[in-house]
Write a protein that holds these residues in place. Sequence first.
Motif, mmCIF file in Angstrom:
data_model
loop_
_atom_site.group_PDB
_atom_site.id
_atom_site.type_symbol
_atom_site.label_atom_id
_atom_site.label_comp_id
_atom_site.label_asym_id
_atom_site.label_seq_id
_atom_site.Cartn_x
_atom_site.Cartn_y
_atom_site.Cartn_z
ATOM 1 N N ASN A 105 49.586 48.080 32.392
ATOM 2 C CA ASN A 105 48.428 48.695 31.749
ATOM 3 C C ASN A 105 47.384 49.228 32.716
ATOM 4 O O ASN A 105 46.773 50.266 32.481
ATOM 5 C CB ASN A 105 47.745 47.638 30.881
ATOM 6 C CG ASN A 105 47.801 47.985 29.426
ATOM 7 O OD1 ASN A 105 47.280 49.013 29.008
ATOM 8 N ND2 ASN A 105 48.440 47.141 28.646
ATOM 9 N N ILE A 106 47.128 48.451 33.777
ATOM 10 C CA ILE A 106 46.037 48.825 34.679
ATOM 11 C C ILE A 106 46.493 48.798 36.136
ATOM 12 O O ILE A 106 47.395 48.050 36.493
ATOM 13 C CB ILE A 106 44.840 47.853 34.553
ATOM 14 C CG1 ILE A 106 45.301 46.409 34.749
ATOM 15 C CG2 ILE A 106 44.144 48.016 33.220
ATOM 16 C CD1 ILE A 106 44.164 45.432 34.913
ATOM 17 N N PRO A 107 45.855 49.642 36.976
ATOM 18 C CA PRO A 107 46.169 49.571 38.403
ATOM 19 C C PRO A 107 45.571 48.303 38.993
ATOM 20 O O PRO A 107 44.431 47.959 38.706
ATOM 21 C CB PRO A 107 45.480 50.824 38.982
ATOM 22 C CG PRO A 107 44.425 51.181 38.007
ATOM 23 C CD PRO A 107 44.831 50.660 36.666
ATOM 24 N N ILE A 108 46.360 47.584 39.786
ATOM 25 C CA ILE A 108 45.898 46.334 40.381
ATOM 26 C C ILE A 108 45.797 46.528 41.886
ATOM 27 O O ILE A 108 46.763 46.934 42.531
ATOM 28 C CB ILE A 108 46.872 45.187 40.054
ATOM 29 C CG1 ILE A 108 46.913 44.972 38.530
ATOM 30 C CG2 ILE A 108 46.455 43.909 40.746
ATOM 31 C CD1 ILE A 108 47.940 43.959 38.091
ATOM 32 N N ALA A 109 44.591 46.234 42.450
ATOM 33 C CA ALA A 109 44.378 46.432 43.875
ATOM 34 C C ALA A 109 45.154 45.407 44.696
ATOM 35 O O ALA A 109 45.610 45.695 45.802
ATOM 36 C CB ALA A 109 42.891 46.363 44.207
ATOM 37 N N GLY A 110 45.299 44.199 44.168
ATOM 38 C CA GLY A 110 46.057 43.192 44.912
ATOM 39 C C GLY A 110 46.260 41.938 44.100
ATOM 40 O O GLY A 110 45.485 41.637 43.194
ATOM 41 N N ALA A 111 47.327 41.221 44.439
ATOM 42 C CA ALA A 111 47.628 39.958 43.772
ATOM 43 C C ALA A 111 47.576 38.837 44.805
ATOM 44 O O ALA A 111 47.985 39.004 45.952
ATOM 45 C CB ALA A 111 49.005 40.006 43.126
ATOM 46 N N VAL A 112 47.042 37.695 44.380
ATOM 47 C CA VAL A 112 47.020 36.504 45.225
ATOM 48 C C VAL A 112 47.862 35.455 44.528
ATOM 49 O O VAL A 112 47.701 35.218 43.338
ATOM 50 C CB VAL A 112 45.576 35.982 45.396
ATOM 51 C CG1 VAL A 112 45.565 34.661 46.157
ATOM 52 C CG2 VAL A 112 44.722 37.020 46.098
ATOM 53 N N ILE A 113 48.790 34.858 45.267
ATOM 54 C CA ILE A 113 49.671 33.860 44.656
ATOM 55 C C ILE A 113 49.287 32.475 45.132
ATOM 56 O O ILE A 113 49.140 32.240 46.328
ATOM 57 C CB ILE A 113 51.130 34.165 45.002
ATOM 58 C CG1 ILE A 113 51.480 35.522 44.392
ATOM 59 C CG2 ILE A 113 52.051 33.090 44.435
ATOM 60 C CD1 ILE A 113 52.908 35.900 44.510
ATOM 61 N N ILE A 114 49.125 31.592 44.152
ATOM 62 C CA ILE A 114 48.705 30.227 44.469
ATOM 63 C C ILE A 114 49.880 29.284 44.287
ATOM 64 O O ILE A 114 50.642 29.411 43.334
ATOM 65 C CB ILE A 114 47.570 29.825 43.520
ATOM 66 C CG1 ILE A 114 46.409 30.774 43.749
ATOM 67 C CG2 ILE A 114 47.120 28.406 43.753
ATOM 68 C CD1 ILE A 114 45.395 30.713 42.700
ATOM 69 N N SER A 115 50.011 28.355 45.208
ATOM 70 C CA SER A 115 51.060 27.358 45.039
ATOM 71 C C SER A 115 50.614 26.032 45.614
ATOM 72 O O SER A 115 49.727 25.970 46.467
ATOM 73 C CB SER A 115 52.336 27.815 45.739
ATOM 74 O OG SER A 115 53.370 26.882 45.492
ATOM 75 N N THR A 116 51.230 24.964 45.126
ATOM 76 C CA THR A 116 51.090 23.668 45.780
ATOM 77 C C THR A 116 52.307 23.537 46.702
ATOM 78 O O THR A 116 53.232 24.339 46.608
ATOM 79 C CB THR A 116 51.076 22.516 44.766
ATOM 80 O OG1 THR A 116 52.276 22.564 43.991
ATOM 81 C CG2 THR A 116 49.884 22.635 43.835
ATOM 82 N N PRO A 117 52.307 22.520 47.584
ATOM 83 C CA PRO A 117 53.409 22.461 48.544
ATOM 84 C C PRO A 117 54.772 22.044 47.972
ATOM 85 O O PRO A 117 55.772 22.127 48.653
ATOM 86 C CB PRO A 117 52.932 21.407 49.553
ATOM 87 C CG PRO A 117 51.458 21.314 49.365
ATOM 88 C CD PRO A 117 51.218 21.583 47.931
#
Lengths: 283, 270
Positions: A162-174
């Motif tokens: 739907n929309i342009p996304i400037a950037g994605a940040v991915i979060i994880s635990t170890p």
Amino acid sequence: SSGSRGEALKEKRTQILSRGLPKQKPIEGVKQVVVLASGKGGVGKSTTAVNIALALAANDSTKEVGLLDADIYGPSIPKMMNLKGNPELTPKKLMRPLKNYGIACMSMGFLIEETAPVVWRGLMVMSAVEKLLRQVDWGQLDYLVIDMPPGTGDVQLSVSQNIPIAGAVIISTPQDVALLDARKGAEMFRKVHVPVLGLVQNMSVFQCPKCKHETHIFGADGVRDLAKTLGLDILGDIPLHVNIRETCDSGQPVVVSQPQSDAAKAYLKIAMEIVRRLPVPPA
Amino acid sequence: SFLPERSNLAGVRHILLVLSGKGGVGKSTISTELALALRHSGKKVGILDVDLCGPSIPRMFRVQDNDVHQCDSGWVPVFVDQDKSISLMSIGFLLEKPDDAVVWRGPKKNALIKQFVADVAWGDMDFLIVDTPPGTSDEHISTVEALRPYKPLGAILVTTPQAVSVGDVRRELTFCKKTGLRVLGIVENMSGFVCPHCAACTNIFSKGGGEELARHAGVPFLGCVPLDPQLSQSLEEGRDFIQEFPKSSAFAALAHIAQQILDGTSQPSS
């Protein structure tokens, strides 16, 4: 000739396949969209999204920041930002975001009763996400932070289409199972052509408040290894501090309530790293 | 026409779902440990993993590289060891590479879930545990609908103690009520962490939220499971926690949960 017929056929096929897909269009007034995702549930997306949004504003007070909670099924943002109530409608019939700590927020949580589950199939979810994106009077925002739900399904696809996304940040635990899902999350963004700015390692280590002994409850360094494999940067490392959860539960996220704490500093640093990696914003 | 008695689930005595609403509270962990504990009580157990986006179950038994084979009645579930006392089905086994992302919209997910319920040759078993993804979406609606003719025993709801989790699980309770799914009880997971060095207990994710929710909603409280690094580690390595770490802090709680499930099923069914 068969060459040009083949080309015409290919073009027709692409046209047919893309029929019915939403056209990507920026949200009016919003300069850059940053999405926080994980693939895995419960790794701290909402907690991080809330603190990152506040950190972006804290690092640069000239920036206007918005926060969109796209987790239709489990909207956590209202509780964490201490916001409640139905949004007002503007004369143009757009929803006015609720504001706290200077951040404009919108969430499914404002539209439903707190105890009511949203038992919807994907198609209805698409239409709800569209409303949360387009039928909100965001005003002029430098950054819109979008907190994604867990998984790699309808909501993620709808938002990225739907929309342009400037950037994605991915979060994880170890942990292994979280990393596996984070990897899938990264692959999903690759498939929909959204640049991944980097990974955040959350709940990295726990320090006993009494004896200061450190325990890696969810494993150690897994996110670093994954980052290396995927060729991504680690934007930051957030330890497992009780005050992060306590402050979110009470609706006073650590970045605003304890700005000198290690946890707040970790979030401020990550926000800085995000801005460094974003393309130059449109004028 | 459709006959549950002649289906692939005809030999399964009890079906139970593990739900949450909230992600990352330990549904797959609890499903795995419950299966191991029931196995140790001499039961034959299966786990159906309907989390299509984040299938964690194969890895927790260290069989993520196994393939699924076909037989006359459908897919053969993957056995965890020579014993054949625990069998699994997950999309994880069907992917070309374990890291492949499944980026599907609802209808495709529904189709696969229907197949998982109808076309897996489970054979005879005492308990089929259905591990679900977070939320109340396509996967959940389809799973409950597909399992309805087989009259599942009920659902175990897993939460962590903190407010945002409890909020989501409260919604999940409403989902169960709406869909006619009996709630067997609530498990409060990650409830407290005991420092291995000085034994001080820190409530990292708060405490008591799950128990209070159970009391408020009038459903059984199955117990608190503490944060236990040995548990996390044994899952990473695909080991049998119940067998190898009987002195660990989470063991007693997990064994107690399994016992309550067994007690619930040993009564003559109404």
